[in-house]
Design a protein around this motif. Structure first.
Motif, PDB file in Angstrom:
ATOM      1  N   LEU A 145      -3.200 -35.955 -13.012  1.00  0.00           N
ATOM      2  CA  LEU A 145      -2.496 -34.974 -12.195  1.00  0.00           C
ATOM      3  C   LEU A 145      -3.441 -34.315 -11.202  1.00  0.00           C
ATOM      4  CD1 LEU A 145      -0.901 -33.067 -15.219  1.00  0.00           C
ATOM      5  CD2 LEU A 145       0.152 -34.961 -13.972  1.00  0.00           C
ATOM      6  N   ALA A 146      -2.924 -33.932 -10.032  1.00  0.00           N
ATOM      7  CA  ALA A 146      -3.690 -33.156  -9.067  1.00  0.00           C
ATOM      8  C   ALA A 146      -2.726 -32.382  -8.180  1.00  0.00           C
ATOM      9  CB  ALA A 146      -4.582 -34.058  -8.211  1.00  0.00           C
ATOM     10  N   GLY A 147      -3.130 -31.188  -7.743  1.00  0.00           N
ATOM     11  CA  GLY A 147      -2.257 -30.405  -6.888  1.00  0.00           C
ATOM     12  C   GLY A 147      -2.986 -29.270  -6.203  1.00  0.00           C
ATOM     13  N   VAL A 148      -2.426 -28.810  -5.090  1.00  0.00           N
ATOM     14  CA  VAL A 148      -2.908 -27.626  -4.381  1.00  0.00           C
ATOM     15  C   VAL A 148      -1.706 -26.726  -4.127  1.00  0.00           C
ATOM     16  CG1 VAL A 148      -4.830 -28.825  -3.292  1.00  0.00           C
ATOM     17  CG2 VAL A 148      -2.630 -28.725  -2.112  1.00  0.00           C
ATOM     18  N   ASP A 149      -1.946 -25.425  -4.033  1.00  0.00           N
ATOM     19  CA  ASP A 149      -0.848 -24.510  -3.749  1.00  0.00           C
ATOM     20  C   ASP A 149      -1.345 -23.276  -3.035  1.00  0.00           C
ATOM     21  OD1 ASP A 149      -0.889 -21.946  -5.580  1.00  0.00           O
ATOM     22  OD2 ASP A 149      -1.603 -23.610  -6.806  1.00  0.00           O
ATOM     23  N   ALA A 150      -0.421 -22.565  -2.416  1.00  0.00           N
ATOM     24  CA  ALA A 150      -0.727 -21.307  -1.746  1.00  0.00           C
ATOM     25  C   ALA A 150       0.429 -20.348  -1.947  1.00  0.00           C
ATOM     26  CB  ALA A 150      -0.975 -21.531  -0.261  1.00  0.00           C
ATOM     27  N   ILE A 151       0.097 -19.093  -2.214  1.00  0.00           N
ATOM     28  CA  ILE A 151       1.078 -18.024  -2.309  1.00  0.00           C
ATOM     29  C   ILE A 151       0.600 -16.913  -1.386  1.00  0.00           C
ATOM     30  CG2 ILE A 151       2.030 -16.218  -3.790  1.00  0.00           C
ATOM     31  CD1 ILE A 151       2.062 -18.109  -6.061  1.00  0.00           C
ATOM     32  N   ALA A 152       1.455 -16.449  -0.475  1.00  0.00           N
ATOM     33  CA  ALA A 152       0.987 -15.482   0.509  1.00  0.00           C
ATOM     34  C   ALA A 152       2.141 -14.702   1.129  1.00  0.00           C
ATOM     35  CB  ALA A 152       0.195 -16.192   1.619  1.00  0.00           C
ATOM     36  N   ASN A 153       1.785 -13.543   1.668  1.00  0.00           N
ATOM     37  CA  ASN A 153       2.693 -12.754   2.498  1.00  0.00           C
ATOM     38  C   ASN A 153       1.821 -11.837   3.346  1.00  0.00           C
ATOM     39  OD1 ASN A 153       4.949 -11.696   3.669  1.00  0.00           O
ATOM     40  ND2 ASN A 153       5.885 -10.971   1.760  1.00  0.00           N
ATOM     41  N   ASP A 154       2.295 -11.502   4.530  1.00  0.00           N
ATOM     42  CA  ASP A 154       1.512 -10.601   5.370  1.00  0.00           C
ATOM     43  C   ASP A 154       2.424  -9.669   6.149  1.00  0.00           C
ATOM     44  OD1 ASP A 154       2.610 -12.322   7.204  1.00  0.00           O
ATOM     45  OD2 ASP A 154       0.720 -12.981   8.068  1.00  0.00           O
ATOM     46  N   GLY A 155       1.846  -8.560   6.555  1.00  0.00           N
ATOM     47  CA  GLY A 155       2.538  -7.573   7.359  1.00  0.00           C
ATOM     48  C   GLY A 155       1.709  -7.218   8.579  1.00  0.00           C
ATOM     49  N   ARG A 156       2.047  -6.127   9.221  1.00  0.00           N
ATOM     50  CA  ARG A 156       1.325  -5.731  10.429  1.00  0.00           C
ATOM     51  C   ARG A 156      -0.090  -5.251  10.110  1.00  0.00           C
ATOM     52  NH1 ARG A 156       4.428  -1.807  14.452  1.00  0.00           N
ATOM     53  NH2 ARG A 156       5.646  -3.739  14.539  1.00  0.00           N
ATOM     54  N   ASN A 157      -0.275  -4.586   8.966  1.00  0.00           N
ATOM     55  CA  ASN A 157      -1.567  -3.974   8.641  1.00  0.00           C
ATOM     56  C   ASN A 157      -2.279  -4.604   7.446  1.00  0.00           C
ATOM     57  OD1 ASN A 157      -1.081  -1.939  10.650  1.00  0.00           O
ATOM     58  ND2 ASN A 157       0.263  -0.907   9.160  1.00  0.00           N
ATOM     59  N   SER A 158      -1.654  -5.580   6.803  1.00  0.00           N
ATOM     60  CA  SER A 158      -2.234  -6.081   5.554  1.00  0.00           C
ATOM     61  C   SER A 158      -1.781  -7.506   5.266  1.00  0.00           C
ATOM     62  CB  SER A 158      -1.836  -5.164   4.387  1.00  0.00           C
ATOM     63  OG  SER A 158      -0.423  -5.125   4.260  1.00  0.00           O
ATOM     64  N   GLU A 159      -2.428  -8.089   4.253  1.00  0.00           N
ATOM     65  CA  GLU A 159      -2.103  -9.463   3.839  1.00  0.00           C
ATOM     66  C   GLU A 159      -2.556  -9.664   2.402  1.00  0.00           C
ATOM     67  OE1 GLU A 159      -3.307 -14.085   5.015  1.00  0.00           O
ATOM     68  OE2 GLU A 159      -3.883 -12.398   6.309  1.00  0.00           O
ATOM     69  N   VAL A 160      -1.787 -10.426   1.638  1.00  0.00           N
ATOM     70  CA  VAL A 160      -2.176 -10.816   0.283  1.00  0.00           C
ATOM     71  C   VAL A 160      -1.953 -12.318   0.143  1.00  0.00           C
ATOM     72  CG1 VAL A 160       0.124 -10.221  -0.596  1.00  0.00           C
ATOM     73  CG2 VAL A 160      -1.791 -10.454  -2.189  1.00  0.00           C
ATOM     74  N   SER A 161      -2.925 -13.024  -0.445  1.00  0.00           N
ATOM     75  CA  SER A 161      -2.800 -14.471  -0.536  1.00  0.00           C
ATOM     76  C   SER A 161      -3.599 -15.004  -1.713  1.00  0.00           C
ATOM     77  CB  SER A 161      -3.281 -15.147   0.752  1.00  0.00           C
ATOM     78  OG  SER A 161      -4.665 -14.946   0.941  1.00  0.00           O
ATOM     79  N   GLN A 162      -3.201 -16.174  -2.154  1.00  0.00           N
ATOM     80  CA  GLN A 162      -3.963 -16.916  -3.152  1.00  0.00           C
ATOM     81  C   GLN A 162      -3.815 -18.403  -2.890  1.00  0.00           C
ATOM     82  OE1 GLN A 162      -4.122 -16.235  -7.629  1.00  0.00           O
ATOM     83  NE2 GLN A 162      -2.885 -18.079  -7.499  1.00  0.00           N
ATOM     84  N   THR A 163      -4.904 -19.131  -2.974  1.00  0.00           N
ATOM     85  CA  THR A 163      -4.886 -20.584  -2.881  1.00  0.00           C
ATOM     86  C   THR A 163      -5.570 -21.143  -4.118  1.00  0.00           C
ATOM     87  OG1 THR A 163      -6.956 -20.582  -1.623  1.00  0.00           O
ATOM     88  CG2 THR A 163      -4.900 -20.613  -0.373  1.00  0.00           C
ATOM     89  N   SER A 164      -5.126 -22.291  -4.579  1.00  0.00           N
ATOM     90  CA  SER A 164      -5.749 -22.889  -5.755  1.00  0.00           C
ATOM     91  C   SER A 164      -5.677 -24.405  -5.693  1.00  0.00           C
ATOM     92  CB  SER A 164      -5.090 -22.383  -7.048  1.00  0.00           C
ATOM     93  OG  SER A 164      -3.756 -22.826  -7.148  1.00  0.00           O
ATOM     94  N   VAL A 165      -6.614 -25.028  -6.382  1.00  0.00           N
ATOM     95  CA  VAL A 165      -6.676 -26.477  -6.541  1.00  0.00           C
ATOM     96  C   VAL A 165      -6.722 -26.769  -8.034  1.00  0.00           C
ATOM     97  CG1 VAL A 165      -8.007 -28.567  -6.091  1.00  0.00           C
ATOM     98  CG2 VAL A 165      -7.926 -26.749  -4.373  1.00  0.00           C
ATOM     99  N   SER A 166      -5.905 -27.714  -8.498  1.00  0.00           N
ATOM    100  CA  SER A 166      -5.826 -28.022  -9.915  1.00  0.00           C
ATOM    101  C   SER A 166      -5.834 -29.527 -10.144  1.00  0.00           C
ATOM    102  CB  SER A 166      -4.539 -27.442 -10.521  1.00  0.00           C
ATOM    103  OG  SER A 166      -4.453 -26.039 -10.326  1.00  0.00           O
TER     104      SER A 166
END
Length: 211
Positions: free
Chosen positions: A80-101
């Protein structure tokens, strides 16, 4: 929100989405009831139990993108192998996560319609938050392990799945997953998957091409 819970949920999601998509194809004594070589993509949403507030902006949901594949090298061994991203952003900020498995699973047939699928893998993830152009990031590596079950409701047309996964991260919680997958043609599968743990839940719609 506990960052470790966030990381563990995503890693378990990748493992679950990579391990169990395929057409009926087992052959021989002890062969699995499904073929597991496939490649696919998922889009969805991550919903947080507790909102994140950054730069005066409130984050309750984040977008999810995942891409992964699996290769059945033996009747009862799948890589098995995979990559993913979870994110959201606004005018003044951003939150994100990326991973490889990456990892492996061992399908075990239980009768002629059901497979038990233990899995073991490794994931590396980076978590980042930004507020008014100031960013803080952290990364983590951890093992992921779990077990799932797949069953044909209508052979070669509709299947359901369920599983539980965890990691060796300190204070991480188990992730429960459920799925419903329908087949359009021999090589094309569309599925709805849901994962839930303490702090976050993920709902995604995915397409897989099965070799």
């Amino acid at each position: 929100m506990n960052k470790r819970i966030f990381l563990a949920a995503v890693a378990a999601s990748v493992m679950a989405s990579g391990q169990a998509y395929a057409q009926s194809g087992g052959q021989g004594v002890g062969a699995s009831n499904f073929a597991y070589s496939s490649i696919g993509v998922s889009l969805g949403k991550a919903t947080l139990d507790d909102s994140i507030i950054l730069g005066g902006e409130v984050y309750e949901d984040l977008g999810l993108f995942a891409f992964g594949g699996s290769l059945q090298v033996l009747d009862n061994l799948v890589l098995l192998a995979g990559v993913d991203a979870i994110a959201n952003d606004g005018r003044n900020s951003e939150v994100s996560q990326t991973s490889v498995s990456f990892g492996l699973s061992v399908p075990i047939p239980l009768g002629d319609r059901v497979d038990l699928v233990p899995s073991l893998g490794f994931s590396r993830a980076e978590f980042e938050i930004c507020e008014y152009n100031y960013c803080v990031s952290d990364d983590d590596s951890f093992a992921v392990y779990g077990v799932g079950i797949r069953a044909w409701v209508v052979p070669s047309q509709f299947e359901i799945s369920a599983g539980v996964a965890s990691s060796n991260q300190e204070d991480s919680d188990s992730v429960v997953s459920l799925g419903a997958h329908g087949w359009l043609k021999e090589h094309h599968r569309i599925g709805l998957d849901y994962q839930d743990t303490d702090g976050i839940s993920l709902l995604s719609l995915g397409y897989r091409y099965v070799f």
